[in-house]
Design a protein around this motif. Structure first.
Motif, PDB file in Angstrom:
ATOM      1  N   LEU A  19      33.608  34.616  56.955  1.00  0.00           N
ATOM      2  CA  LEU A  19      35.032  34.264  56.869  1.00  0.00           C
ATOM      3  C   LEU A  19      35.672  34.611  58.202  1.00  0.00           C
ATOM      4  O   LEU A  19      35.491  35.715  58.714  1.00  0.00           O
ATOM      5  CB  LEU A  19      35.708  35.046  55.742  1.00  0.00           C
ATOM      6  CG  LEU A  19      37.246  34.988  55.722  1.00  0.00           C
ATOM      7  CD1 LEU A  19      37.758  33.567  55.525  1.00  0.00           C
ATOM      8  CD2 LEU A  19      37.789  35.892  54.616  1.00  0.00           C
ATOM      9  N   LEU A 139      44.202  47.436  52.597  1.00  0.00           N
ATOM     10  CA  LEU A 139      44.098  46.723  51.321  1.00  0.00           C
ATOM     11  C   LEU A 139      43.443  45.352  51.507  1.00  0.00           C
ATOM     12  O   LEU A 139      42.575  44.945  50.718  1.00  0.00           O
ATOM     13  CB  LEU A 139      45.490  46.522  50.702  1.00  0.00           C
ATOM     14  CG  LEU A 139      46.139  47.736  50.065  1.00  0.00           C
ATOM     15  CD1 LEU A 139      47.588  47.429  49.699  1.00  0.00           C
ATOM     16  CD2 LEU A 139      45.366  48.162  48.808  1.00  0.00           C
ATOM     17  N   THR A 143      39.854  43.748  49.903  1.00  0.00           N
ATOM     18  CA  THR A 143      39.773  42.495  49.147  1.00  0.00           C
ATOM     19  C   THR A 143      38.788  41.524  49.798  1.00  0.00           C
ATOM     20  O   THR A 143      37.919  40.958  49.119  1.00  0.00           O
ATOM     21  CB  THR A 143      41.171  41.842  49.068  1.00  0.00           C
ATOM     22  OG1 THR A 143      42.053  42.747  48.422  1.00  0.00           O
ATOM     23  CG2 THR A 143      41.123  40.544  48.276  1.00  0.00           C
ATOM     24  N   LYS A 146      35.042  41.668  49.294  1.00  0.00           N
ATOM     25  CA  LYS A 146      34.461  41.171  48.037  1.00  0.00           C
ATOM     26  C   LYS A 146      34.264  39.658  48.071  1.00  0.00           C
ATOM     27  O   LYS A 146      33.732  39.080  47.112  1.00  0.00           O
ATOM     28  CB  LYS A 146      35.385  41.530  46.865  1.00  0.00           C
ATOM     29  CG  LYS A 146      35.503  43.038  46.625  1.00  0.00           C
ATOM     30  CD  LYS A 146      36.378  43.314  45.418  1.00  0.00           C
ATOM     31  CE  LYS A 146      36.571  44.812  45.198  1.00  0.00           C
ATOM     32  NZ  LYS A 146      37.516  45.083  44.102  1.00  0.00           N
ATOM     33  N   LEU A 147      34.734  39.007  49.130  1.00  0.00           N
ATOM     34  CA  LEU A 147      34.735  37.539  49.151  1.00  0.00           C
ATOM     35  C   LEU A 147      33.779  36.930  50.165  1.00  0.00           C
ATOM     36  O   LEU A 147      33.604  35.719  50.189  1.00  0.00           O
ATOM     37  CB  LEU A 147      36.158  37.030  49.436  1.00  0.00           C
ATOM     38  CG  LEU A 147      37.183  37.327  48.336  1.00  0.00           C
ATOM     39  CD1 LEU A 147      38.576  36.943  48.802  1.00  0.00           C
ATOM     40  CD2 LEU A 147      36.827  36.568  47.062  1.00  0.00           C
ATOM     41  N   THR A 148      33.207  37.734  51.026  1.00  0.00           N
ATOM     42  CA  THR A 148      32.301  37.183  52.029  1.00  0.00           C
ATOM     43  C   THR A 148      31.292  38.250  52.420  1.00  0.00           C
ATOM     44  O   THR A 148      31.447  39.414  52.076  1.00  0.00           O
ATOM     45  CB  THR A 148      33.104  36.677  53.257  1.00  0.00           C
ATOM     46  OG1 THR A 148      32.222  35.970  54.128  1.00  0.00           O
ATOM     47  CG2 THR A 148      33.774  37.813  54.012  1.00  0.00           C
TER      48      THR A 148
ATOM     49  N   ASP B  17      30.373  34.546  40.910  1.00  0.00           N
ATOM     50  CA  ASP B  17      31.453  35.224  41.631  1.00  0.00           C
ATOM     51  C   ASP B  17      32.802  34.667  41.188  1.00  0.00           C
ATOM     52  O   ASP B  17      32.942  33.456  40.996  1.00  0.00           O
ATOM     53  CB  ASP B  17      31.317  34.994  43.144  1.00  0.00           C
ATOM     54  CG  ASP B  17      30.301  35.911  43.772  1.00  0.00           C
ATOM     55  OD1 ASP B  17      29.870  36.867  43.106  1.00  0.00           O
ATOM     56  OD2 ASP B  17      29.933  35.672  44.930  1.00  0.00           O
ATOM     57  N   ILE B  57      48.070  46.530  41.797  1.00  0.00           N
ATOM     58  CA  ILE B  57      47.425  47.011  43.030  1.00  0.00           C
ATOM     59  C   ILE B  57      47.480  48.541  43.143  1.00  0.00           C
ATOM     60  O   ILE B  57      46.480  49.180  43.472  1.00  0.00           O
ATOM     61  CB  ILE B  57      48.095  46.391  44.287  1.00  0.00           C
ATOM     62  CG1 ILE B  57      48.076  44.857  44.212  1.00  0.00           C
ATOM     63  CG2 ILE B  57      47.463  46.906  45.581  1.00  0.00           C
ATOM     64  CD1 ILE B  57      46.747  44.207  44.336  1.00  0.00           C
ATOM     65  N   ASP B  92      35.300  44.472  38.344  1.00  0.00           N
ATOM     66  CA  ASP B  92      35.280  44.464  39.812  1.00  0.00           C
ATOM     67  C   ASP B  92      35.543  43.061  40.369  1.00  0.00           C
ATOM     68  O   ASP B  92      34.805  42.542  41.212  1.00  0.00           O
ATOM     69  CB  ASP B  92      33.942  45.010  40.340  1.00  0.00           C
ATOM     70  CG  ASP B  92      34.030  45.351  41.827  1.00  0.00           C
ATOM     71  OD1 ASP B  92      35.145  45.623  42.306  1.00  0.00           O
ATOM     72  OD2 ASP B  92      32.989  45.326  42.502  1.00  0.00           O
ATOM     73  N   PRO B  94      37.986  40.650  42.561  1.00  0.00           N
ATOM     74  CA  PRO B  94      39.050  40.757  43.573  1.00  0.00           C
ATOM     75  C   PRO B  94      40.279  39.949  43.188  1.00  0.00           C
ATOM     76  O   PRO B  94      40.181  38.934  42.501  1.00  0.00           O
ATOM     77  CB  PRO B  94      38.405  40.184  44.836  1.00  0.00           C
ATOM     78  CG  PRO B  94      37.302  39.313  44.358  1.00  0.00           C
ATOM     79  CD  PRO B  94      36.845  39.861  43.029  1.00  0.00           C
ATOM     80  N   ILE B  95      41.430  40.410  43.636  1.00  0.00           N
ATOM     81  CA  ILE B  95      42.693  39.706  43.378  1.00  0.00           C
ATOM     82  C   ILE B  95      43.366  39.364  44.702  1.00  0.00           C
ATOM     83  O   ILE B  95      43.395  40.176  45.629  1.00  0.00           O
ATOM     84  CB  ILE B  95      43.651  40.553  42.501  1.00  0.00           C
ATOM     85  CG1 ILE B  95      45.043  39.893  42.421  1.00  0.00           C
ATOM     86  CG2 ILE B  95      43.771  41.983  42.981  1.00  0.00           C
ATOM     87  CD1 ILE B  95      46.023  40.578  41.494  1.00  0.00           C
ATOM     88  N   ILE B  96      43.898  38.162  44.770  1.00  0.00           N
ATOM     89  CA  ILE B  96      44.778  37.755  45.878  1.00  0.00           C
ATOM     90  C   ILE B  96      46.073  37.251  45.248  1.00  0.00           C
ATOM     91  O   ILE B  96      46.044  36.559  44.231  1.00  0.00           O
ATOM     92  CB  ILE B  96      44.112  36.667  46.751  1.00  0.00           C
ATOM     93  CG1 ILE B  96      42.945  37.266  47.546  1.00  0.00           C
ATOM     94  CG2 ILE B  96      45.126  36.034  47.705  1.00  0.00           C
ATOM     95  CD1 ILE B  96      42.253  36.298  48.490  1.00  0.00           C
ATOM     96  N   PRO B 109      49.866  42.987  50.524  1.00  0.00           N
ATOM     97  CA  PRO B 109      49.559  41.777  51.293  1.00  0.00           C
ATOM     98  C   PRO B 109      49.569  40.580  50.337  1.00  0.00           C
ATOM     99  O   PRO B 109      49.012  40.660  49.242  1.00  0.00           O
ATOM    100  CB  PRO B 109      48.123  42.020  51.791  1.00  0.00           C
ATOM    101  CG  PRO B 109      47.830  43.460  51.559  1.00  0.00           C
ATOM    102  CD  PRO B 109      48.700  43.905  50.424  1.00  0.00           C
ATOM    103  N   LEU B 147      35.139  30.498  49.348  1.00  0.00           N
ATOM    104  CA  LEU B 147      35.005  31.955  49.302  1.00  0.00           C
ATOM    105  C   LEU B 147      34.539  32.497  47.953  1.00  0.00           C
ATOM    106  O   LEU B 147      34.287  33.682  47.816  1.00  0.00           O
ATOM    107  CB  LEU B 147      36.345  32.611  49.660  1.00  0.00           C
ATOM    108  CG  LEU B 147      36.800  32.394  51.105  1.00  0.00           C
ATOM    109  CD1 LEU B 147      38.194  32.944  51.310  1.00  0.00           C
ATOM    110  CD2 LEU B 147      35.829  33.056  52.062  1.00  0.00           C
ATOM    111  N   THR B 148      34.490  31.657  46.943  1.00  0.00           N
ATOM    112  CA  THR B 148      34.078  32.131  45.620  1.00  0.00           C
ATOM    113  C   THR B 148      33.455  30.973  44.853  1.00  0.00           C
ATOM    114  O   THR B 148      33.548  29.820  45.276  1.00  0.00           O
ATOM    115  CB  THR B 148      35.282  32.749  44.863  1.00  0.00           C
ATOM    116  OG1 THR B 148      34.815  33.361  43.653  1.00  0.00           O
ATOM    117  CG2 THR B 148      36.342  31.698  44.530  1.00  0.00           C
TER     118      THR B 148
END
Lengths: 352, 352
Positions: A19, A139, A143, A146-148, B17, B57, B92, B94-96, B109, B147-148
């Motif tokens: 990424l 933060l 995050t 966990k994505l790449t 994922d 968060i 586990d 991830p959150i955006i 963020p 990414l997922t």
């Protein structure tokens, strides 16, 4: 690609998901006449990060009628955003933009980390919100981990080598005459005077802020530096810092916050134009901070038919928008440097 | 977990994922007294999305001294953000967070998609920038798809069922008395009158905006709807829409923009409280749009020792912050519903 240090990390990164995160910021420091070439006039430098990232996403800037170019005398060189765009597209690498603090916002989706642009370093109060930006960066790093598999972090921050000089000087490194710049003639004295004026305004001298790295950023840094430091420190995956001597300043802040930080999971990747910049010394500067491996990618612009790209060979632009590190990421995905250069030329024909 | 339709997609999602994307927005519609329970007073509803995501968060809100709760008469029920937080942490995931347009910003963020909160639907000009938000959503969907494997999209939008009713009504669906709500007594007439006032102000009646789905959003929608529609349409991976009847409105906009859209790669996942809501009908409403599979997760709060959670059984809250879909994502990662409930109780003890 040249390697200064160990190239062991390359086998770990090869073929992994990547990424590209591009951190952007503006500061009033870039309005100092003559300090940066990243914009046609000192005022227009505030548009450069937004315009650069719009160019990467859309193929044209939206916030400005003109395409960002570095102008030095008669020489006009295209923004390094074309190098980044070409490499990302050929290697199918996703990009996310994070705004550490900009005056002009890009017209794209971006992650907000900071809520104000940086001030002029000469005020000695350049980034009053450095700690908040750093915490948000931590933060974000958690995050994204966990994505790449592998994070490449670039930046677009006009006058960023001046603020890098500021932070390194405040933290006691010998950075004078060693930071790189976007013009063939590196205005070292102008940068140094601006930094020293800021340190003095805050009541400090060279090397007198060693006890608190984020304080050094607050006084004479820019918003990108604490953002990238936070992202790196929040990450649990390998990170490539895609940039020149500005990334050395990021490493100095990381080391200041955590003297035991393990720099072996991290490397700096830049262009050959920074690595071989005769007006600066990224290798000597970085070694002062830690044993950090540095890679330098050569797009071989001497083979190019595009006159603007040849101006890179004379010291214009050199690096930016993660150009060097994104080229490295593309090479790791088996894209050849000749194809990258051909794609850059193709983009230059279309865009300029 | 109950399934309305085919459960075939579950085997495709299992063990993959997952990324949870929570889209937030506020509108002046939520200031209409009595229209929503998502906040202690009509004015405080504008803080709810920011406070909810800060709670997910950090474990506590930063923008408000109080924790978001839904208050109906004497009954106080904790925000669904605790369900989301418990499920994300156990699995586990991830959150955006993406901001489609909020008055109060979360201190985390987040990805910026829209630059203003929504207006009151009664103005007939609720989301003037709906098209821009949609386009940014498309770009974000493209990026996140790299990414997922699987995207779960939730939302926090106070009065979002009123704006859902607005869009569905404008597009000609029979949505009257069918949208859900955050209170045991669903103020259907209040919602309908607000929507009809907005349509009239813009010069339209029920079902008279069929030719342009984003126009329906502009008139009587909220910023979340075009954001989620854009993200879905930009995505190339399976998407779970984690929400109640608001997600039905999103589907109606997608179908309006692309009548041939393939809804088989998409499903709606919500809580049992929405699916069995006697004051609404998500199944009948969604079937009007397309054959979209709906899943409903039951956290079995009747087994809980926490009084506030038992208020969910009487119709308080029901859903929000992607609670149902995130529970489903956790179940797909082999977390048990008993463990999710225990973790929710644990969070309630710590937080409230």
């Amino acid at each position: 690609m040249k390697c200064y240090g160990s190239s062991e990390i390359l086998s770990e990164l090869k073929g992994k998901d990547t990424l590209f995160l591009c951190v952007i910021a503006t500061t009033k420091t870039s309005n100092i006449p003559g300090i940066t070439g990243a914009g046609a006039t000192p005022e227009l430098t505030e548009y450069t990060p937004a315009a650069d990232l719009e160019l990467v996403i859309y193929g044209e800037p939206k916030c400005l009628p003109e395409i960002p170019q570095t102008v030095t005398g008669d020489a006009v060189a295209p923004t390094p955003a074309v190098i980044t765009k070409a490499s990302l597209e050929l290697a199918d690498i996703p990009i996310i933009v994070a705004d550490a603090g900009t005056g002009i916002k890009p017209d794209i989706p971006y992650i907000k980390l900071g809520n104000r642009p940086g001030e002029d370093v000469r005020t000695g109060n350049a980034v009053p919100n450095a700690r908040e930006i750093f915490e948000k960066g931590v933060l974000l790093g958690k995050t994204l981990s966990k994505l790449t598999d592998h994070l490449v972090i670039g930046e677009s921050t006009p006058a960023g080598t001046t603020t890098a000089l500021g932070v390194l000087t405040a933290l006691g490194y010998d950075a004078k005459q060693k930071v790189s710049g976007s013009m063939p003639e590196n205005p070292h004295n102008l940068k140094y005077e601006a930094v020293m004026e800021g340190l003095k305004a805050a009541g400090y001298g060279e090397g007198e802020v060693v006890e608190d790295a984020l304080k050094a950023v607050e006084i004479v840094g820019d918003p990108t530096i604490p953002a990238v430091a936070g992202i790196v420190m929040g990450s649990s995956i390998p990170v490539v810092l895609a940039g020149g001597t500005q990334m050395t300043a990021v490493c100095s802040v990381i080391k200041g916050i955590d003297p035991g930080f393990d720099f072996s999971k991290l490397c700096i990747a830049t262009t050959i134009f920074v690595a071989e910049d005769e007006t600066a010394d990224i290798n000597q500067l970085t070694r002062q901070v830690a044993d950090i491996n540095i890679f330098a990618v050569d797009p071989e612009f001497e083979k190019s038919s595009v006159a603007g790209l040849k101006n890179y060979l004379d010291g214009s632009v050199k690096e930016g928008v993660g150009a060097g590190g994104v080229m490295m990421a593309a090479l790791l995905k088996d894209v050849s440097i000749d194809n990258i250069r051909l794609k850059i030329e193709d983009l230059c024909d279309k865009i300029f």
